[in-house]
Design an enzyme around this catalytic site. Structure first.
Site, mmCIF file in Angstrom:
data_model
loop_
_atom_site.group_PDB
_atom_site.id
_atom_site.type_symbol
_atom_site.label_atom_id
_atom_site.label_comp_id
_atom_site.label_asym_id
_atom_site.label_seq_id
_atom_site.Cartn_x
_atom_site.Cartn_y
_atom_site.Cartn_z
ATOM 1 N N PHE A 166 11.928 -6.236 8.466
ATOM 2 C CA PHE A 166 10.484 -5.964 8.434
ATOM 3 C C PHE A 166 9.664 -7.218 8.143
ATOM 4 O O PHE A 166 8.449 -7.156 7.993
ATOM 5 C CB PHE A 166 10.139 -4.887 7.389
ATOM 6 N N GLU A 172 3.053 -4.115 4.456
ATOM 7 C CA GLU A 172 3.807 -5.251 3.934
ATOM 8 C C GLU A 172 2.971 -6.501 3.834
ATOM 9 O O GLU A 172 3.080 -7.245 2.855
ATOM 10 C CB GLU A 172 5.055 -5.511 4.778
ATOM 11 N N HIS A 221 17.511 -2.694 11.674
ATOM 12 C CA HIS A 221 17.792 -2.491 10.250
ATOM 13 C C HIS A 221 19.115 -3.139 9.835
ATOM 14 O O HIS A 221 19.718 -2.731 8.852
ATOM 15 C CB HIS A 221 17.869 -1.001 9.905
HETATM 16 C C1 LIG Z 1 7.586 -2.170 8.770
HETATM 17 C C2 LIG Z 1 8.404 -1.143 8.108
HETATM 18 N N1 LIG Z 1 8.240 -0.912 6.807
HETATM 19 C C3 LIG Z 1 8.976 0.022 6.178
HETATM 20 C C4 LIG Z 1 9.912 0.742 6.861
HETATM 21 C C5 LIG Z 1 10.787 1.744 6.135
HETATM 22 N N2 LIG Z 1 10.367 3.081 6.462
HETATM 23 C C6 LIG Z 1 10.905 3.765 7.476
HETATM 24 S S1 LIG Z 1 10.173 5.227 7.736
HETATM 25 C C7 LIG Z 1 9.127 4.993 6.445
HETATM 26 C C8 LIG Z 1 8.120 6.031 6.119
HETATM 27 C C9 LIG Z 1 7.225 6.323 7.258
HETATM 28 O O1 LIG Z 1 6.321 7.284 6.926
HETATM 29 P P1 LIG Z 1 5.383 7.934 8.009
HETATM 30 O O2 LIG Z 1 4.729 6.884 8.807
HETATM 31 O O3 LIG Z 1 4.510 8.894 7.291
HETATM 32 O O4 LIG Z 1 6.378 8.705 8.983
HETATM 33 P P2 LIG Z 1 7.322 9.937 8.663
HETATM 34 O O5 LIG Z 1 8.600 9.400 8.154
HETATM 35 O O6 LIG Z 1 6.638 10.796 7.666
HETATM 36 O O7 LIG Z 1 7.491 10.620 9.969
HETATM 37 C C10 LIG Z 1 9.366 3.765 5.842
HETATM 38 C C11 LIG Z 1 8.641 3.243 4.681
HETATM 39 C C12 LIG Z 1 10.074 0.454 8.222
HETATM 40 N N3 LIG Z 1 10.990 1.092 8.968
HETATM 41 N N4 LIG Z 1 9.307 -0.460 8.825
#
Ligand SMILES: Cc1ncc(C[n+]2csc(CCOP(=O)(O)OP(=O)(O)O)c2C)c(N)n1
Ligand SMILES: [Mg+2]
Lengths: 354, 324, 336
Positions: free
Chosen positions: C96, C70, C139
């Site tokens: 966020f 971000e 959230h």
């Molecule tokens: C700072 C922040 N940005 C965006 C999100 C929204 N978000 C939640 S999970 C996710 C994807 C995470 O991907 P990864 O780190 O690969 O973990 P996975 O879900 O694959 O276990 C996003 C973009 C968030 N929760 N926090």
């Protein structure tokens, strides 16, 4: 035509060379258990580019390169474009092999097959022992020019890519005879029932019953060791054998060692930066073509330092030394011959000394 | 030597992985009925990662987890019944129903919390590791994070700090091929997340996350190194998730048949079973018995979670220094 | 021609129309299309709740999916705004903001003033807020007051589809950084929205209901609750005037003060936590500037000073509702 030397060689076909730079090489657990080196994608891309000058100058027409997602091939392609647009290019045409990348070893193998089928006269491989092994497995007769960028680098050359590029070009353009440019390697074949696989340097039987993180780093887990050659200045498991009985790449013999609790103690560099003591209680010369049975009851088998095969009670894997392993480019003798024959010099230059 | 596992440890690992799987499959089914509130991210498919790492940890070691945290919690010893109740929003939940799936935590077990903020755990683990180092108690901190999180500044800053302070920290990048819908092929500028370790002056290794033994060995070495004062390590676990990013995700960004193929060919429990029964040391019947026990335990936790009361209204205003 | 569409569709339409009109408008955020680098479909999500769906194919090359970085991409949107683009960046959940706030409040917000009026930063940051999804503490927050506190930022909090479209177009055309708050519960709310392009100006509150007894100032989702409460109170003979400021920065002080001058009684409804909130800010304003008109203490209806809880029973208690507003209005109306 960019070639800087006379082009009076056989060229009824395009002269094609394949380049496989394994993007994943050099990331295994030995980064943690030892101080194994880390080759970045950028350095691998640089190395590939250092091949291209000699290739262009010596008359290679096309280079097929394995695609990858770490940007090695893309970087090379971009540089080639810049090179061409400046009009100063002596590089050959670069093309990425059309294939789907999976990120696994299959990538190197698929690329090698496609290159062979397209008529590549040699492949330059950037990787460690493992990368060379998996490629030799699928294109056993295609000459490999070897460059180390892996973890265990016994099989491939440690050398400047430019020089490897010159030697490769001299070979593929037929300027120097293959009896000089190529060396036939030994290999070890492992058979377990229907299953068969090869190693280029060593086969290590470990007591660990799982393949797990693949590398072998704890000497206490080593039960048996078979080597195709053993150079005292090498690193890895074959160096254990070398400290007892060195074996060159050319002699038609191998060595079989068994570890025990009593016997000869050997201090060897089994991984980068790591000296360990191994106790050897049995050592014998392997004759080519003879199947040696593994005595360990159960465990796993490492091929060129990486556990690949698990075997269980009641199964008896066998190891055979074969003399018809993959051909590789002998860079030193190729360049020595080039000097001797005056390939890189005009006749009048040669007269200077007279 | 960390690589040798006795019978008891093998059975423990199997039970742990099975518990995570059963828990997640059950939450998946129950979510579909509409009874479970909120965002739920399932860990099914990745069990070998949490288990392979946490088998090396004791209650005094800390882990920090992610939004996909159920597996890490179970592997770190958090009570699955309390977790189930938490997910159902009940007073008997691990966090009294105030946290939910994304915030399950149990500090008494060294579990510093699932996390709703991607990349939130990295700095925190530097903190627990700093405390461990200053106390000299030989404990370690493990930060689990995803391929998506590997691009978050907090994670990169934390890795740098961990080396600067030579902290007993382990960074476990669970690369499951997606961050929501986005592949690391797109979002991670280098081939492997592990490649970044070199830039932070720590070892970076890659392991197959469907292979419990591969994770176990790499984690064993990293934990040993950290306990001995050797500093941090980055382990990239290549794995996949069986369900959507969260429950309800249509997953149009995935290839057809992708998950089924993984379940058939690579599943960590399947591989583990095949491996440990091959030599007859452990029988399939023993493993089946564990499966049955786990299933019964999860069933029971759901029955209880459903029956348990929701938090009372007074809970709204507690656990904060003052409320207005 | 107006037709009924949802709040979410209104936002999508505003983005679509502005992208069509002005090639310098680009959209970026996590999974705003979805599927980059993955084996399946592109535009697989169109944002986590589908708000930007379809823009990717309609405006090739102008919908950028980002890594989860971000600080980098919100900052990049700001930088791009300094160099001729009009980026609309999505900060998926306002919670966020913690990982990118510097780029917003120290960089974007300050440029015009700090550089002596020489910089323009026409960036829009769209972000989701609010409780009601059982999405728990990280959230569900309602953080517009934090942004309102910062000079240089404009802050928009639409409460219905019509305003959402008009205010978003206004935001895109504005030359200052704008934080555009979308309430996730309102996405499915339907309302009359013209197909044509139109704008709703900043700093102009909407008077949604006229009445002489009590002024209710409400924001975002709370506007609907206030209306529900006002409807019920009407039956008890209490006539409320409802004011939706629509933007908290700039704030239409005049409309609020005029209304309080008329009613003498004020209830502020804000989904956020109460301390240093829009509720306390507006109450303070009225005390300072319309003290003489006040006939009763001001009431604030807000969430309590606790993080958003997960469990549905607690979350329902946490969020203000019509019943709480009715009680507050009744107390204020009956105060003598
Ligand atoms: C700072 C922040 N940005 C965006 C999100 C929204 N978000 C939640 S999970 C996710 C994807 C995470 O991907 P990864 O780190 O690969 O973990 P996975 O879900 O694959 O276990 C996003 C973009 C968030 N929760 N926090
Ligand atoms: Mg992921």
């Amino acid at each position: 035509m960019n070639c800087l030397l006379p082009t009076d060689f056989d060229r009824h076909d395009d002269v094609i060379v394949g380049v496989i730079a394994n993007p994943a090489s050099g990331r295994d657990i030995r980064r943690l258990t030892a101080k194994a080196s880390v080759f970045t994608a950028a350095e691998k891309a640089n190395m590939v580019q250092r091949l291209l000058g000699p290739f262009g100058a010596l008359g290679v027409d096309r280079v097929m390169i394995m695609p990858d997602s770490s940007g090695i091939a893309a970087t090379v392609e971009r540089s080639a474009q810049i090179n061409r647009s400046r009009g100063e290019s002596v590089w050959p045409l670069i093309e990425q092999v059309k294939m789907k990348s999976t990120g696994g070893v299959e990538d190197s193998q698929n690329a090698a097959r496609i290159m062979r089928d397209a008529g590549a006269r040699a492949i330059v491989v950037l990787g460690g022992d493992g990368t060379h092994r998996v490629i030799a497995k699928v294109v056993p007769e295609l000459p490999m020019a070897t460059l180390s960028t892996g973890t265990n680098n016994v099989f491939p050359d440690w050398r400047e890519a430019t020089v490897t590029g010159i030697a490769t070009a001299l070979h593929v353009t037929g300027r120097i005879d293959p009896s000089i440019t190529l060396r036939r390697n030994k290999q070890l074949r492992v058979n377990l029932g229907e299953y068969t696989d090869i190693a280029l340097v060593d086969v290590c039987v470990t007591r660990l019953t799982h393949v797990g993180a693949r590398a072998v780093w704890d000497p206490d887990t080593i039960a048996e060791l078979f080597v195709a050659f053993a150079e005292p200045d090498a690193i890895g498991l074959s160096s254990i054998a070398a400290m007892i009985n060195p074996l060159t790449r050319d002699e038609p013999r191998g060595l079989c060692l068994r570890c025990g609790t009593e016997g000869r103690r050997v201090l060897a560099a089994i991984a980068p930066g790591v000296l360990e003591t191994v106790v050897i209680d049995h050592c014998e010369i392997m004759q080519p073509g003879v199947r040696y049975a593994i005595r360990t009851e159960r465990g796993s088998i490492a091929l060129d330092g990486e556990r690949e095969i698990e075997f269980h009670r009641g199964q008896v894997p066998r190891v055979t030394l074969e003399l018809n392993g993959p051909p590789t480019l002998d860079v030193s003798s190729t360049l020595a011959a080039a000097a001797r024959l005056g390939v890189m010099a005009t006749p009048c230059a040669r007269e200077m000394l007279r | 030597m960390n690589t040798e596992l006795n019978r008891e440890s093998l059975l423990k690992a199997y039970r742990m992985m099975r518990t995570i799987r059963e828990f997640e499959e059950r939450v998946h089914t129950d979510f579909a009925t509409g009874e479970i509130p909120g965002f739920v991210h399932l860990y099914a498919g990745e069990e070998a990662s949490a288990t392979g790492v946490c088998m090396h940890l004791s209650g005094n070691d800390y882990i920090a987890s992610t939004h996909r945290g159920h597996g890490h919690c179970i592997a770190k010893g958090v009570d699955p019944a309390g977790m189930m109740a938490e997910i159902w929003g009940k007073e008997t939940g691990t966090c009294k129903g105030k946290g939910g799936s994304m915030h399950i935590a149990d500090l008494s077990k060294g579990m510093l919390g699932a996390n709703g903020i991607v990349g939130g755990g990295g700095p925190l683990i530097c903190g627990t590791a700093l405390a461990a180092k200053l106390r000299g108690d030989k404990t370690v901190g493990v930060c689990f994070f995803g391929d998506g999180a590997s691009n978050q500044g907090t994670i990169l800053e934390a890795m740098n700090l961990a080396t600067v302070w030579n902290l007993p920290a382990i960074f476990v990048a669970e690369n499951n091929g997606y961050a929501e819908t986005t592949s690391p092929n797109y979002s991670v500028a280098c081939e492997n997340i592990a490649d970044r370790a070199a830039a932070f002056g720590m070892p970076g290794v890659i392991v197959d996350g469907f292979d419990f033994f591969a994770v176990y060995e790499a984690a064993g070495e990293a934990v040993k190194r950290a306990r001995e004062g050797g500093g941090p390590t980055l382990i990239e676990v290549k794995v996949s998730r069986y369900y959507g990013h969260f429950e309800g995700d249509q997953q149009k960004y995935r290839a057809e048949g992708e998950v089924q193929k993984l379940r058939n060919e690579k599943d960590c429990l399947m591989q583990f079973r095949r491996h440990v029964t091959a030599d007859g040391d452990i029988s399939a019947a023993e493993l089946d018995a564990i499966d049955a026990e786990v299933l019964a335990m999860i069933d029971d936790s759901v029955v209880r979670a459903k029956a348990d009361p929701k938090p009372g209204p007074e809970e709204l205003l507690t656990d904060v220094y003052v409320s207005y | 021609m107006a037709r009924k569409i949802t709040y979410q569709q209104a936002i999508n339409e505003a983005l679509d129309q502005e992208m069509s009109r002005d090639p310098s408008v680009i959209v970026m955020g996590e999974d705003n299309a979805g599927g980059e680098g993955s084996p399946g479909e592109m535009d697989a999500w169109g944002g986590v709740l589908g708000v930007t769906k379809g823009l990717y194919h309609k405006h090739p090359g102008r919908v950028l999916d980002t890594p989860i970085s971000e600080s980098a991409f919100i900052g990049a949107a700001i930088g791009a705004a300094c160099n001729g683009l009009r980026p609309v960046a999505e900060l998926m959940f306002v919670d966020f903001m913690g990982v990118c706030f510097d780029q917003i409040f120290n960089q974007a917000a300050k440029f015009r003033y700090m550089f002596g009026g020489k910089a323009e930063t026409p960036v829009v940051i769209r972000t989701m807020y609010g409780a009601g999804f059982r999405a728990a503490a990280q959230h569900s927050q309602c953080l517009y007051s934090l942004f309102t506190h910062v000079p240089g930022l404009k802050v928009v909090v639409p409460s219905n589809p019509y305003d959402a479209k008009g205010l978003l177009i206004e935001s895109i055309r504005d030359n200052d950084p704008v934080i555009f708050f979308e309430n996730k519960v309102l996405y499915t709310m339907e309302g009359e929205v013209p197909e044509e392009i139109y704008t709703v100006p900043f700093g102009e509150a909407a008077i949604l209901r006229e009445g002489d007894d009590v002024t209710i100032v409400a924001l975002g989702r709370m506007v609907n609750m206030a209306q529900e409460a006002a409807e019920a109170l009407q039956k008890d003979g209490i006539h409320c005037e409802i004011i939706d400021p629509r933007t908290t920065s700039p704030l239409d002080e005049e409309t609020i003060l005029e209304s309080v001058e008329k009613t003498g009684r004020l209830v502020v409804v804000d989904e956020a936590n109460p301390r240093c909130s829009m509720a306390s800010d507006i109450a303070g304003l009225v005390v300072r500037k319309a003290f003489g008109a006040l006939k009763a203490p001001i009431e604030q209806v807000t969430a309590p000073h606790v993080p958003p809880p997960f469990s549905d029973v607690l979350e329902d208690l946490y969020v203000p509702n019509a019943a709480k507003i009715e009680r507050a209005v009744t107390r204020v109306a009956e105060y003598r």
